[in-house]
Structure formats: C-alpha cells, structure tokens
Design a protein around this motif. Structure first.
Motif, PDB file in Angstrom:
ATOM      1  N   LYS A  31       0.246  -1.230  -0.122  1.00  0.00           N
ATOM      2  CA  LYS A  31       0.061  -0.246   0.222  1.00  0.00           C
ATOM      3  C   LYS A  31       0.657   1.374  -0.355  1.00  0.00           C
ATOM      4  O   LYS A  31       1.254   1.391   0.934  1.00  0.00           O
ATOM      5  CB  LYS A  31      -0.522  -0.224   1.218  1.00  0.00           C
ATOM      6  N   VAL A  32       1.279   1.925  -1.085  1.00  0.00           N
ATOM      7  CA  VAL A  32       1.502   3.029  -1.082  1.00  0.00           C
ATOM      8  C   VAL A  32       1.285   4.240  -0.341  1.00  0.00           C
ATOM      9  O   VAL A  32       0.727   4.992   0.041  1.00  0.00           O
ATOM     10  CB  VAL A  32       1.992   3.812  -2.652  1.00  0.00           C
ATOM     11  N   GLN A  33       2.489   4.859   0.917  1.00  0.00           N
ATOM     12  CA  GLN A  33       2.387   6.016   1.373  1.00  0.00           C
ATOM     13  C   GLN A  33       3.503   7.259   1.173  1.00  0.00           C
ATOM     14  O   GLN A  33       2.653   8.495   1.750  1.00  0.00           O
ATOM     15  CB  GLN A  33       3.290   4.898   3.245  1.00  0.00           C
ATOM     16  N   CYS A  35       5.036   8.214  -2.735  1.00  0.00           N
ATOM     17  CA  CYS A  35       5.855   8.587  -3.903  1.00  0.00           C
ATOM     18  C   CYS A  35       6.687   9.607  -4.888  1.00  0.00           C
ATOM     19  O   CYS A  35       5.570  10.465  -4.736  1.00  0.00           O
ATOM     20  CB  CYS A  35       4.798   7.712  -4.875  1.00  0.00           C
ATOM     21  N   GLY A  64       5.730   1.661   1.150  1.00  0.00           N
ATOM     22  CA  GLY A  64       4.656   1.672   1.311  1.00  0.00           C
ATOM     23  C   GLY A  64       4.485   0.446   2.778  1.00  0.00           C
ATOM     24  O   GLY A  64       5.884   0.161   3.293  1.00  0.00           O
ATOM     25  N   GLU A  65       3.527  -0.034   2.765  1.00  0.00           N
ATOM     26  CA  GLU A  65       3.547  -0.625   3.864  1.00  0.00           C
ATOM     27  C   GLU A  65       2.731  -1.959   3.154  1.00  0.00           C
ATOM     28  O   GLU A  65       1.944  -2.652   1.938  1.00  0.00           O
ATOM     29  CB  GLU A  65       2.046  -0.383   4.921  1.00  0.00           C
ATOM     30  N   ARG A  82       6.970  -1.765   7.296  1.00  0.00           N
ATOM     31  CA  ARG A  82       7.082  -0.755   6.060  1.00  0.00           C
ATOM     32  C   ARG A  82       8.404  -1.009   5.645  1.00  0.00           C
ATOM     33  O   ARG A  82       8.879  -1.412   5.572  1.00  0.00           O
ATOM     34  CB  ARG A  82       7.202   0.452   7.751  1.00  0.00           C
ATOM     35  N   ALA A 120       4.284   2.791  -8.816  1.00  0.00           N
ATOM     36  CA  ALA A 120       3.733   3.376  -7.349  1.00  0.00           C
ATOM     37  C   ALA A 120       2.926   5.035  -7.629  1.00  0.00           C
ATOM     38  O   ALA A 120       2.213   5.881  -6.587  1.00  0.00           O
ATOM     39  CB  ALA A 120       4.778   3.831  -6.543  1.00  0.00           C
ATOM     40  N   TYR A 124      -1.662   1.134  -4.887  1.00  0.00           N
ATOM     41  CA  TYR A 124      -0.353   0.199  -4.883  1.00  0.00           C
ATOM     42  C   TYR A 124       0.369  -0.427  -5.565  1.00  0.00           C
ATOM     43  O   TYR A 124       0.112   0.300  -6.794  1.00  0.00           O
ATOM     44  CB  TYR A 124      -2.172  -1.513  -4.118  1.00  0.00           C
ATOM     45  N   TYR A 141       8.243   7.427   6.295  1.00  0.00           N
ATOM     46  CA  TYR A 141       8.125   7.059   5.235  1.00  0.00           C
ATOM     47  C   TYR A 141       8.052   7.250   3.513  1.00  0.00           C
ATOM     48  O   TYR A 141       9.044   7.685   2.633  1.00  0.00           O
ATOM     49  CB  TYR A 141       6.256   6.941   4.770  1.00  0.00           C
TER      50      TYR A 141
END
Length: 342
Positions: A31-33, A35, A64-65, A82, A120, A124, A141
């Motif tokens: 899951k992109v946090q 970019c 991401g996570e 992470r 990204a 996701y 992040y």
C-alpha cells in the motif's frame, strides 16, 4: 484502485481506476504511502525516442506498507511491514550465464513504473521480494521514498573514484545533484561546489553539505577559483541532463580529472572529443545504483547521518497530482514533490 495514468506525450496525466495488483510467488504488494516524482518520468512523457507506452502508471521512488504476500515469501516479510524497494522485479534464479551481472541488466528483469510493471503513482504497487528493504524504525515513509534518488547520487560519487581532498564541482542542484553533493561531502572532498541557476536550489545545496555555490549564469571557473583556490575541479558531476552539459563538464574539469555523467539527457548531443583527449579526461556515464547503495543510504538515515527531510518541498494527493507533475516541467521552488495517496 486509483492511479495516475499517462496516455500520450503532450497530454497531462489523468486520475482513474486500474486493476489492483496480485503478488506472484516471490512478490509483495505494498500500500503506497509516499512516491516521489522523478525527472526521468518527465523526460519519458515528452515527445522523443524514449516516450512511454500509453496507459502507463509511473512511479519508481516509493515506500509503503506490505499488504499482500506471495506464496514463496517464507517468513521474510509480514503484513504491516514498512518497506521500500528497488523498482525492478527479477526472479530469484537468474538465467544461465547471468549469475554475476547486476539485476537490472538481466534479460528477465521487469521494471516498475517504466511501462512494464505498473508503478507507485497508485494506491498499491507490486514489488519483488529480493529487491525489498525494510525501513529502520527511525526512517519515515517519506524518507523511504527518498532512498532511490539518494542511491543514484551515492552511486555517481562512487563511480567518480573520488579521493580524499579532491575538489568537486556538481552541475545542477536538482534532487540527484543534491544527493551527489551530500555524499561527496561525506566521503572526504575538500570542497563541494555546486553550479546552479536558482537561488532556492543553491540554498538547498548548502543545506546538504555544499561548501560553496556558484551562479551558473556567471563565469563558473572564476567563481570556483574564488571559492576554492583551485583553478579547476578534480571531479565534475553532471546532474542536469540537457544537451551541451557533457562538453561543459569536460571543459571545466582539470587535466586528467574525472567527469561523471548522471544527468539523463534523452536528446542527441554534440561534444568535441579533442578537448577530452588533450586533457586525458576520464568520462564515466552511470546508470542507477547497486543494491548495496540502498543499504548504505538506509544506514546513513537510520544513524542520523543524512539530513534530507527538507528536500521534500511539496506533498499532494491524487486530485492535485496531474497539475503538480506538469508544474515540474518549468520548476520554481520545488525540489522533491511527493504523491501521498492516503
């Protein structure tokens, strides 16, 4: 899932829905946090020989996570970890005869965000397990998304074969130039001088370790001599990436000096080889980084030896992202612009 989609050169990105990724056996889904927008993304969306195919989702500077695990991960990662990741996917076993080459030179490599695996600029992203790095607790992040461009700068400095006490001139204080400045200063350069046209980026250069700055609109070598006492630099790192810059770097460097070309120029260029020949200049073009460069950058971050959080100057969500992307074609005060999908 929501994503920013490139359609064709000359048209802005659009925000739309694309299929969510599923992990292969040796892959993860993040899951992109955060970019970052890379200059190469701008180049690859302009008319020219390297334009990306339509419907590409870009984005290769990310963190991401972990939210999805392949069947062959074997406890190496867990949901909730992470991470950041090199923007390539390669199978764990290389093709015959390619055991000792860098991953991105393998025939079975898949690039992320460059027209093969969707990148990204999305909610996701799918990544390879062997290219994924856990973020130390102290690394945010946003810092994780800076690892990729910082590793490029570190690789450029390593390829310069810089010696302790060298005088270094960096042409351009964009994100890659700034990364090169930071690592040249930490690896023993006597002086790290940056030539840059904008006041804002000259100030950023000083904040990451430049010992002096030069207005690129003036006489660069005169200003360099005033700042360092040396007539010419031992090393020039070209981090602009437009026609004419390689020749300029060769002109500036001292005889038997070293030029490293890390700026990405996607247009035809001209140079005068005789100048480099007469000076016996070593010219090194560089591509990306080595996996160990990522480990070095993360170690510097974890041990508080690299202060770069302030390089993230703008943060945007999906709605503002297409305009923020286009604005970087004629930048003003931006350095690193981050997409924050959440």
């Amino acid at each position: 899932m929501k994503a920013a989609i490139f359609h064709e050169a000359g048209k802005p990105l659009t925000i739309g829905e694309v299929a969510s990724p599923d992990p292969g056996p040796h892959e993860l889904v993040l899951k992109v946090q955060a970019c970052g927008i890379c200059g190469s993304d701008l180049h690859c969306t302009e008319h020219g020989p390297f334009v990306l195919p339509g419907n590409t989702v870009m984005g290769h500077e990310f963190s991401g996570e972990v939210v999805g695990l392949g069947t062959q991960i074997a406890g190496r990662f867990a949901e909730g970890d992470r991470v950041t990741a090199l923007p390539i996917i390669v199978p764990p076993i290389p093709p015959a005869g390619q055991e000792d080459i860098e991953p991105w030179l393998r025939s079975d490599v898949q690039t992320i965000g460059l027209g093969v695996v969707p990148g990204a600029y999305a909610e996701y992203v799918r990544v390879g397990v062997t290219q994924t790095k856990k973020l130390p607790e102290a690394v945010s992040y946003e810092m994780g998304a800076l690892v990729e461009p910082l590793a490029v700068g570190l690789h450029a400095v390593n390829r310069a074969e810089m010696r302790s006490g060298d005088n270094v001139l960096v042409l351009g204080a964009g994100p890659i130039g700034l990364a090169s400045i930071a690592f040249a200063q930490r690896m023993g350069a006597a002086n790290v001088i940056v030539s840059e046209m904008t006041d804002q980026r000259r100030a950023l250069a000083e904040s990451v370790g430049a010992t002096g700055t030069i207005d690129a609109k003036g006489n660069v070598l005169e200003q360099f001599a005033e700042l360092t006492g040396a007539m010419m630099p031992d090393v020039v790192i070209e981090a602009v990436g437009i026609p004419g810059m390689v020749q300029q770097a060769i002109d500036f460097v001292k005889p038997k000096g070293r030029v490293v070309v890390v700026g990405v120029c996607q247009q035809q260029d001209q140079m005068m080889p005789m100048v480099a020949i007469m000076k016996e200049v070593g010219v090194q073009f560089v591509l990306g980084y080595e996996p160990r460069d990522w480990d070095t950058v993360l170690s510097f971050m974890a041990n508080d030896r690299l202060k770069v959080e302030h390089l993230v100057t703008h943060r945007v969500g999906f709605d503002a992202f297409p305009d923020a992307f286009e604005a970087l074609r004629t930048p003003s005060d931006q350095c690193k612009v981050m997409l924050k999908p959440a």
